[in-house]
Design an enzyme around this catalytic site. Structure first.
Site, mmCIF file in Angstrom:
data_model
loop_
_atom_site.group_PDB
_atom_site.id
_atom_site.type_symbol
_atom_site.label_atom_id
_atom_site.label_comp_id
_atom_site.label_asym_id
_atom_site.label_seq_id
_atom_site.Cartn_x
_atom_site.Cartn_y
_atom_site.Cartn_z
ATOM 1 N N ARG A 101 0.873 -1.186 0.000
ATOM 2 C CA ARG A 101 0.000 0.000 0.000
ATOM 3 C C ARG A 101 0.902 1.225 0.000
ATOM 4 O O ARG A 101 1.675 1.426 0.933
ATOM 5 C CB ARG A 101 -0.903 0.008 1.236
ATOM 6 C CG ARG A 101 -1.580 1.353 1.474
ATOM 7 C CD ARG A 101 -2.659 1.286 2.523
ATOM 8 N NE ARG A 101 -3.801 0.523 2.036
ATOM 9 C CZ ARG A 101 -4.962 0.423 2.671
ATOM 10 N NH1 ARG A 101 -5.144 1.019 3.826
ATOM 11 N NH2 ARG A 101 -5.946 -0.275 2.147
ATOM 12 N N HIS A 128 -7.592 0.773 -6.071
ATOM 13 C CA HIS A 128 -7.690 -0.124 -4.898
ATOM 14 C C HIS A 128 -8.337 -1.428 -5.374
ATOM 15 O O HIS A 128 -9.471 -1.750 -5.009
ATOM 16 C CB HIS A 128 -8.521 0.547 -3.797
ATOM 17 C CG HIS A 128 -8.458 -0.148 -2.475
ATOM 18 N ND1 HIS A 128 -7.579 -1.183 -2.200
ATOM 19 C CD2 HIS A 128 -9.166 0.048 -1.326
ATOM 20 C CE1 HIS A 128 -7.761 -1.584 -0.952
ATOM 21 N NE2 HIS A 128 -8.715 -0.860 -0.407
ATOM 22 N N GLN A 131 -10.088 -4.256 -3.126
ATOM 23 C CA GLN A 131 -11.436 -3.933 -2.633
ATOM 24 C C GLN A 131 -12.494 -4.284 -3.672
ATOM 25 O O GLN A 131 -13.584 -4.761 -3.335
ATOM 26 C CB GLN A 131 -11.514 -2.442 -2.287
ATOM 27 C CG GLN A 131 -12.872 -2.012 -1.762
ATOM 28 C CD GLN A 131 -13.164 -2.557 -0.377
ATOM 29 O OE1 GLN A 131 -12.369 -2.417 0.527
ATOM 30 N NE2 GLN A 131 -14.329 -3.191 -0.209
ATOM 31 N N ASP A 224 -17.692 6.454 -1.024
ATOM 32 C CA ASP A 224 -16.397 6.360 -0.347
ATOM 33 C C ASP A 224 -16.147 7.720 0.296
ATOM 34 O O ASP A 224 -16.793 8.715 -0.057
ATOM 35 C CB ASP A 224 -15.301 6.018 -1.385
ATOM 36 C CG ASP A 224 -13.908 5.893 -0.773
ATOM 37 O OD1 ASP A 224 -13.800 5.588 0.438
ATOM 38 O OD2 ASP A 224 -12.914 6.094 -1.509
ATOM 39 N N CYS A 267 -16.440 0.973 1.122
ATOM 40 C CA CYS A 267 -15.229 0.200 1.423
ATOM 41 C C CYS A 267 -14.750 0.401 2.854
ATOM 42 O O CYS A 267 -13.944 -0.398 3.342
ATOM 43 C CB CYS A 267 -14.127 0.538 0.422
ATOM 44 S SG CYS A 267 -13.626 2.274 0.487
ATOM 45 N N ARG A 295 -13.067 -9.183 1.815
ATOM 46 C CA ARG A 295 -11.664 -8.852 1.527
ATOM 47 C C ARG A 295 -10.802 -10.098 1.733
ATOM 48 O O ARG A 295 -9.916 -10.401 0.947
ATOM 49 C CB ARG A 295 -11.168 -7.726 2.445
ATOM 50 C CG ARG A 295 -11.822 -6.361 2.239
ATOM 51 C CD ARG A 295 -11.380 -5.713 0.949
ATOM 52 N NE ARG A 295 -9.933 -5.585 0.863
ATOM 53 C CZ ARG A 295 -9.215 -4.600 1.408
ATOM 54 N NH1 ARG A 295 -9.812 -3.620 2.045
ATOM 55 N NH2 ARG A 295 -7.902 -4.558 1.254
HETATM 56 N N1 NVA Z 1 -10.361 6.394 -1.120
HETATM 57 C C1 NVA Z 1 -9.975 5.894 0.188
HETATM 58 C C2 NVA Z 1 -10.148 4.419 0.275
HETATM 59 C C3 NVA Z 1 -9.892 3.832 1.647
HETATM 60 C C4 NVA Z 1 -9.955 2.330 1.688
HETATM 61 C C5 NVA Z 1 -8.534 6.277 0.472
HETATM 62 O O1 NVA Z 1 -7.694 6.186 -0.416
HETATM 63 O O2 NVA Z 1 -8.259 6.692 1.605
#
Ligand code: NVA
Length: 310
Positions: A101, A128, A131, A224, A267, A295
């Site tokens: 990440r 992502h 997810q 989101d 998410c 997940r």
């Molecule tokens: N768009 C959010 C997703 C978190 C799982 C982020 O990047 O923080």
């Protein structure tokens, strides 16, 4: 050839189906596939905060017979203390896969270029995709299939989730529409990529600036956070009283435009009263806890698939 999962369309439609079918099997019998028996190690590196991703990869790698090696990005400082090239070479000598990440998509691509083992995107600024696999599994469980459904994502249509919904749901043959304010529209290149995929799968991919148009007759409604990780400095303009996302909040009023049996997804982490109302995320149409659980199953299936094909 080493297979990676850097963005959603790294899996063809047939491969995405294969991964999801394995996820269903793994959900029914959590130890039915053990490609990491040994245990073989998997490095899981975090340059941004995490809860679900650290948990689901740790549990998942252990259930696949392996050993999750969680690497704190603050300690490792990949790309700063040491080049991505050198880190990739070192990790590739010791672990069977790398889950990362981080911020820039190009960093992930550089890791994949030099590691010699599968690299998995555990969230970047652009995508992502793990997810989305969990979400496809969740939609399939609740709706029977994904192809042909109308799936509406509303909110920050320029963020990583919007981009991954476009690519991943187009791959699954859904009619995906992402809606957000004028200045928060998806990257045109990614939208075009999704449209090209949709033309092959029988789905469609569109962007909109109208939440009601997007949600009308939708089978699935998704949102989101308006402030993604790394955007904390923009919190006032993104969440303040006059923020441009207000008409994209998933409220009971907006949900009234969707199909009566529509499901709602997020998410997480969620901010009640901002992108989603409490009575919606905690109400009967919400499937967010299934999503969070999935997940685990989806990522195990993905790792098993990548290891087998590499
Ligand atoms: N768009 C959010 C997703 C978190 C799982 C982020 O990047 O923080």
């Amino acid at each position: 050839m080493t297979r990676h999962f850097l963005r959603d369309d790294d899996l063809s439609p047939a491969e995405q189906r294969e991964v999801l079918e394995l996820a269903v099997r793994l959900k029914a019998d959590r130890h039915c596939v053990r490609p990491l028996e040994g245990p073989r190690g998997v490095a899981v590196i975090f340059d941004k905060p995490t809860l679900r991703t650290q948990l689901s990869f740790s549990v998942g790698i252990a259930e696949l017979g392996g050993h999750p090696m969680i690497v704190d990005g603050n300690l490792a400082q990949v790309g700063t203390r040491e080049s991505i090239h050198d880190v990739a070479k070192v990790l590739g000598r010791q672990v069977s896969a790398i889950v990362w990440r981080t911020f820039a998509q190009k960093s992930l691509a550089e890791m994949a270029e030099h590691s010699g083992v599968p690299v998995v995107n555990a969230l970047t600024d652009d995508f992502h995709p793990c997810q989305i696999l969990a979400d496809l599994l969740t939609v399939t469980e609740h709706k029977g299939s994904v192809a042909g459904l109308k799936v509406a994502y509303v909110g920050d249509a320029a963020n990583n989730m919007a981009h991954s919904y476009l690519l991943g749901f187009a791959t699954a043959g859904a009619n995906i529409v992402v809606a957000g304010p004028e200045s928060y529209q998806p990257n045109p290149q990614i939208l075009e990529d999704a449209q090209r995929i949709a033309a092959q799968t029988g789905g469609s991919a569109t962007a909109s600036t109208d939440a009601v148009v997007a949600v009308s007759d939708a089978d699935v409604v998704i949102t989101d956070t308006w402030v993604s990780m790394g955007q904390e400095g923009e919190k006032a303009e993104r969440q303040g009283e006059t923020n441009p996302f207000r008409s994209f909040a998933v409220t009971a009023d907006l949900m009234a435009h969707a199909k009566a049996d529509a499901i709602v997804m997020h998410c997480l982490p969620a901010y009640r009263g901002y992108e989603i109302a409490a009575d919606v995320i905690d109400g009967p149409q919400s499937v967010v806890w299934d999503e969070a659980e999935n997940r685990l199953h989806a990522q195990k299936a993905l790792l098993a698939f990548l290891l087998e094909r590499s």
